[in-house]
Design a protein around this motif. Structure first.
Motif, PDB file in Angstrom:
ATOM      1  N   GLU A  87       0.796  -1.223   0.000  1.00 30.48           N
ATOM      2  CA  GLU A  87       0.000   0.000   0.000  1.00 30.48           C
ATOM      3  C   GLU A  87       0.832   1.277   0.000  1.00 30.48           C
ATOM      4  OE1 GLU A  87      -2.836  -0.282   3.216  1.00 30.48           O
ATOM      5  OE2 GLU A  87      -2.973  -2.459   2.956  1.00 30.48           O
ATOM      6  N   ALA A  88       2.152   1.182   0.195  1.00 30.87           N
ATOM      7  CA  ALA A  88       3.001   2.379   0.191  1.00 30.87           C
ATOM      8  C   ALA A  88       3.881   2.344  -1.062  1.00 30.87           C
ATOM      9  CB  ALA A  88       3.857   2.424   1.447  1.00 30.87           C
ATOM     10  N   PRO A  89       3.576   3.120  -2.082  1.00 31.60           N
ATOM     11  CA  PRO A  89       4.317   3.056  -3.351  1.00 31.60           C
ATOM     12  C   PRO A  89       5.812   3.339  -3.224  1.00 31.60           C
ATOM     13  CG  PRO A  89       2.277   4.293  -3.590  1.00 31.60           C
ATOM     14  CD  PRO A  89       2.459   4.066  -2.129  1.00 31.60           C
ATOM     15  N   VAL A  90       6.224   4.091  -2.210  1.00 29.45           N
ATOM     16  CA  VAL A  90       7.644   4.453  -2.107  1.00 29.45           C
ATOM     17  C   VAL A  90       8.474   3.324  -1.500  1.00 29.45           C
ATOM     18  CG1 VAL A  90       7.123   6.917  -1.893  1.00 29.45           C
ATOM     19  CG2 VAL A  90       7.383   5.516   0.177  1.00 29.45           C
ATOM     20  N   VAL A  91       7.841   2.231  -1.068  1.00 31.66           N
ATOM     21  CA  VAL A  91       8.539   1.126  -0.405  1.00 31.66           C
ATOM     22  C   VAL A  91       8.978   0.096  -1.440  1.00 31.66           C
ATOM     23  CG1 VAL A  91       8.317  -0.784   1.221  1.00 31.66           C
ATOM     24  CG2 VAL A  91       7.371   1.463   1.788  1.00 31.66           C
ATOM     25  N   GLU A  92      10.273  -0.158  -1.488  1.00 30.79           N
ATOM     26  CA  GLU A  92      10.803  -1.193  -2.389  1.00 30.79           C
ATOM     27  C   GLU A  92      10.688  -2.575  -1.765  1.00 30.79           C
ATOM     28  OE1 GLU A  92      15.207  -2.440  -3.962  1.00 30.79           O
ATOM     29  OE2 GLU A  92      14.590  -0.349  -4.292  1.00 30.79           O
ATOM     30  N   ASN A  93      10.947  -2.664  -0.456  1.00 34.52           N
ATOM     31  CA  ASN A  93      10.855  -3.953   0.229  1.00 34.52           C
ATOM     32  C   ASN A  93      10.661  -3.707   1.719  1.00 34.52           C
ATOM     33  OD1 ASN A  93      10.801  -6.698   0.588  1.00 34.52           O
ATOM     34  ND2 ASN A  93      13.012  -6.966   0.569  1.00 34.52           N
ATOM     35  N   ALA A  94      10.068  -4.671   2.404  1.00 36.58           N
ATOM     36  CA  ALA A  94       9.911  -4.617   3.863  1.00 36.58           C
ATOM     37  C   ALA A  94      10.018  -6.034   4.391  1.00 36.58           C
ATOM     38  CB  ALA A  94       8.570  -3.999   4.242  1.00 36.58           C
ATOM     39  N   ILE A  95      10.778  -6.220   5.447  1.00 37.22           N
ATOM     40  CA  ILE A  95      10.961  -7.554   6.019  1.00 37.22           C
ATOM     41  C   ILE A  95      10.714  -7.508   7.520  1.00 37.22           C
ATOM     42  CG2 ILE A  95      12.638  -8.244   4.261  1.00 37.22           C
ATOM     43  CD1 ILE A  95      14.813  -7.835   6.401  1.00 37.22           C
TER      44      ILE A  95
END
Length: 796
Positions: A87-95
């Motif tokens: 849902e956050a377009p600026v996020v490339e990845n989250a772990i």
């Protein structure tokens, strides 16, 4: 010409050995202190600087709204990472990661307790963070269940002669599992994420139970942003995620911390002098102050020597020397002095590093610093030398040859006032440090001697398995070296849980404001808890085995919790409590500290249980008999080994609390004693005072001779030469007192329970400074007073 300047400067330094020693010693000590503190500051500021994506990585945290103090923590809900990716377009990845920080590791038949750096993380951890995998295939790291990547240092420790990839380790962290090693990575000490073993997150199956658990915050979330994204844009998108999943009535909010600033932020716990900006500021200021004292010594002694060098200046000028050349000569002496002092400082700092590392709890070395860092420090030292020599050079080169050759050169004037002002500055710094050290020691003694409300001596604490607790306790109580014992999930210093509710949600009979938020620390105890810890009841009774209802419906509050509900201890008895099916208060225990004296006593609620349904870690608290501590400890270990094969780790309750003040103890060591910063400051100040007193006595040799011939006593002479210096020390004391009071008042603000800074501390510090200064000056004064006046006057 430069060679000639340096040659003459060297001859002057050799000719005036006392002057040279005082200046070299002062500068070397001052620069050595700066080097040590610079190593410390450099290490503190270099965390995560090796991370290639550091400027794009955000560490997520959360804080409660309306409960507690709003302090953010690194704990976040499981679904946050997935929501940010989608849902956050600026996020490339989250772990996600799950941190306990420590864990038990078994290899073959050997079991080891790793104190830190054993945690679970999702696939992508080694893509996001710059920990290069040196053995194994990076693309397979943590992708599969029951896999692990270990650090290079752990590989050398457990597999010194073989490649560990493909081997199996057993890690007891969130349950005991077998993990196949798929890689060896190079970890980094200067990272919050420094690890020993990273275990595959998928092994734990949290996706099945926490997929929509927005209310449970127990995971860590790391986010990699797209390139050239500013934090404000990201935070706006985080707020949108909050609104979508927590709604308008949310009781928590999410915060984001850039990775480079994480180590020095409030989101991570700190220990000792690590991870706190204030200690960087404190020690940085101390380094500057000590160097300032050495700087002052140089300027003072150089201007004091001016009277001896006036004829030299006059002769040089009459033979054609320009003012520029004279300034070059005197600055050359300063540069040579500072260069020698820098070399001596490097050697002194190297010798002091082991002690410094021990006190600061670090492993600093010159190998950590680059050549450029040393060059920068060297240039800074030379700059100090040039700056310190500038005034003497301007002062001496301004003498007029006609005047000085007739013997009426300048004899004080502005130079005298400058020296007096600089002496005052020196003693302001030295006395302020002495006062600060005294306050630290007084506060440390206070917190160590204060009644904490429980008896922690001889009480040993050890973690025990969840199963078989009743049988374990029964066997422990049979041991002759054990006086009494208890099983619980919380002891002072280890209360792990907090519940926050509205007052009317916890009891329908509260007298407090029903809209008031109450935060309680719940702890489950057995019937021997109060006797083992030496707790005292303020009203009511403790839990009783004969009353079966105590286990299902009985609660005991501490006085602070009763106060939070608006009850006195007596009024609280019989009041209803709406927790775990409901019950009533059967007793109120007198307040006891559950954490350090930096925090006030907090509300506690105790519940009785047989520990058959406790999911959190259980602890055994055993009070050992006097005179049989080691025997009792061995007996507890033997009984425990019958119920678990985990390594026996333990601590004593009073020692746990003493460790909470390790920072204050180290601060006392850093500043206190002759080898501490306060001692160094007073030593350097007195060393400069000694040199000035010697020059003053030398300049007034004939005056002293005449006074003795006219009947002056030794006491008269000593008083004459000492009083001016002691006046300056007294002025320094008057200026230092408000500065020290303000600084220590701010430092004591961290403690809920603290000493009062009375006048005694200031008077003691002032008396000590005056006495030391008097001893320093009177030595030279007595020597001058005892001199034969015939020797002083025979040249007239």
């Amino acid at each position: 010409m430069l060679k000639n300047y340096l040659k003459i400067a060297w001859r002057n330094l050799k000719r005036h050995k006392g002057y040279t020693f005082i200046n070299l010693f002062g500068l070397a000590v001052g620069v050595a202190c700066c080097i040590l503190i610079a190593l410390y500051v450099r290490d503190e500021l270099s965390h995560e600087d090796f991370q290639q994506n550091a400027d794009r990585i955000m560490v997520m945290g959360s804080k409660y709204i309306g409960f507690g103090d709003g302090q953010p923590s690194l704990s976040t809900p499981y679904p946050l990472a997935g929501a940010l990716k989608q849902e956050a377009p600026v996020v490339e990845n989250a772990i996600r990661a799950l941190w306990p920080g420590s864990g038990e590791v078994s290899i073959d038949d050997q079991t080891f307790q790793e104190e830190e750096g054993v945690f679970h993380a999702e696939e992508g951890f080694f893509d996001m963070f710059s920990f290069p995998i040196i053995e194994g295939a990076p693309e397979h790291a943590l992708r599969e269940r029951n896999t692990a990547v270990i650090s290079e240092k752990l590989a050398k420790k457990y597999f010194p002669d073989e490649n560990p990839v493909g081997k199996t380790i057993y890690a007891k962290e969130r349950g005991k599992h077998a993990y196949r090693i798929v890689g060896v990575a190079k970890s980094h000490d200067n990272s919050y994420l420094d690890f020993n073993a990273v275990l595959s997150f998928s092994t734990l199956d949290y996706a099945n139970t926490h997929a929509d658990a927005w209310g449970a915050s127990m995971f860590q979330t790391y986010v990699l942003l797209n390139k050239n994204v500013d934090s404000k844009t990201f935070l706006n998108q985080v707020e949108s995620v909050e609104d979508a999943h927590l709604g308008e009535k949310r009781y928590k909010s999410f915060v984001a911390q850039p990775l480079p600033g994480l180590y020095l932020s409030d989101m991570v716990s700190s220990d000792g002098f690590h991870g706190q900006w204030r200690y960087i500021y404190i020690f940085g200021a101390v380094a500057i102050f000590i160097l300032l004292i050495a700087f002052v010594n140089y300027v003072n002694l150089a201007t004091a020597r001016a009277a001896q060098r006036t004829k030299e200046v006059g002769v040089r000028k009459t033979t054609g020397a320009t003012r520029f050349q004279l300034m070059g000569q005197f600055l050359g002496e300063s540069v040579l002095m500072s260069a020698i002092a820098y070399v001596l400082a490097l050697a002194a700092a190297q010798l002091a590093l082991p002690v410094f590392n021990h006190i600061f709890g670090m492993e600093l070395s010159y190998a950590d610093a680059s050549i450029g860092w040393f060059l920068l420090l060297g240039l800074a030292t030379l700059g100090v030398g040039v700056l310190a020599g500038s005034y003497p050079a301007l002062y001496l080169s301004a003498f007029k040859p006609a005047h000085v050759l007739k013997g009426d050169g300048q004899r004080g004037g502005s130079g005298s006032w400058l020296r007096k002002g600089l002496i005052v500055v020196q003693f302001v710094v030295a006395i302020a440090l002495i006062i600060g050290t005294a306050v630290v020691y007084r506060q440390l003694a206070y917190v160590q001697q204060k009644d904490l409300g429980f008896e922690g001596e001889q009480v040993v604490i050890t973690e025990i398995p969840q199963d078989g607790t009743d049988a374990l306790l029964h066997e422990v109580l049979k041991q002759p070296g054990v006086a009494t014992a208890s099983i619980t999930n919380g002891v002072p210093g280890r209360f792990r849980l907090t519940i926050s509710r509205k007052a009317n949600q916890l009891s329908s009979e509260t007298r407090a404001d029903t809209t008031k938020d109450i935060s309680l620390h719940p702890v489950v105890v057995d019937y021997g808890y109060f006797k083992t810890l030496g707790l005292t009841m303020a009203a009511g009774r403790t839990f009783s085995k004969e009353r079966t209802s105590d286990e299902s419906r009985g609660y005991i509050l501490n006085e602070k919790a009763a106060e939070a509900f608006g009850w006195s201890p007596e009024d609280a008895i019989g009041k209803s409590i709406s927790l775990s099916g409901g019950g009533e208060v059967i007793g109120v225990v007198k307040d006891f500290n559950i954490t350090s004296l930096r925090k006030p006593i907090e509300p506690v609620i105790l519940k009785a249980s047989k520990f058959k349904s406790i999911s959190s870690s259980n602890m055994l608290a055993a009070r050992l008999r006097s005179g049989a501590i080691q025997k009792g400890l061995r007996q507890v270990e033997q009984v425990r080994s019958q119920f678990t094969d985990e390594p026996f780790t333990y601590s004593f309750l009073d020692e746990d609390f003493a460790k909470m003040y390790r920072t204050e103890q180290r601060l006392g060591q850093v500043f206190g004693g002759f080898g501490g910063f306060a001692g160094i400051a007073i030593l350097l100040a007195c060393l400069g005072l000694f040199g000035l007193a010697a020059f003053a006595a030398e300049r007034r040799t004939k005056e002293i001779g005449i006074r003795k011939v006219l009947g002056a006593t030794i006491t008269n002479i000593v008083s004459l030469l000492s009083k001016d210096f002691l006046k300056l020390v007294a002025i320094g004391f008057v200026i230092a007192v408000p500065i020290a009071w303000y600084a220590m008042h701010k430092w004591l603000a961290d403690f809920a329970y603290k000493i009062e800074i009375g006048p005694g501390i200031f008077l003691l510090a002032g008396a000590a400074a005056l006495l030391i200064a008097l001893l320093t000056v009177s030595g030279q004064s007595i020597k001058a007073a005892l001199a034969n006046p015939v020797d002083s006057l025979k040249s007239e």
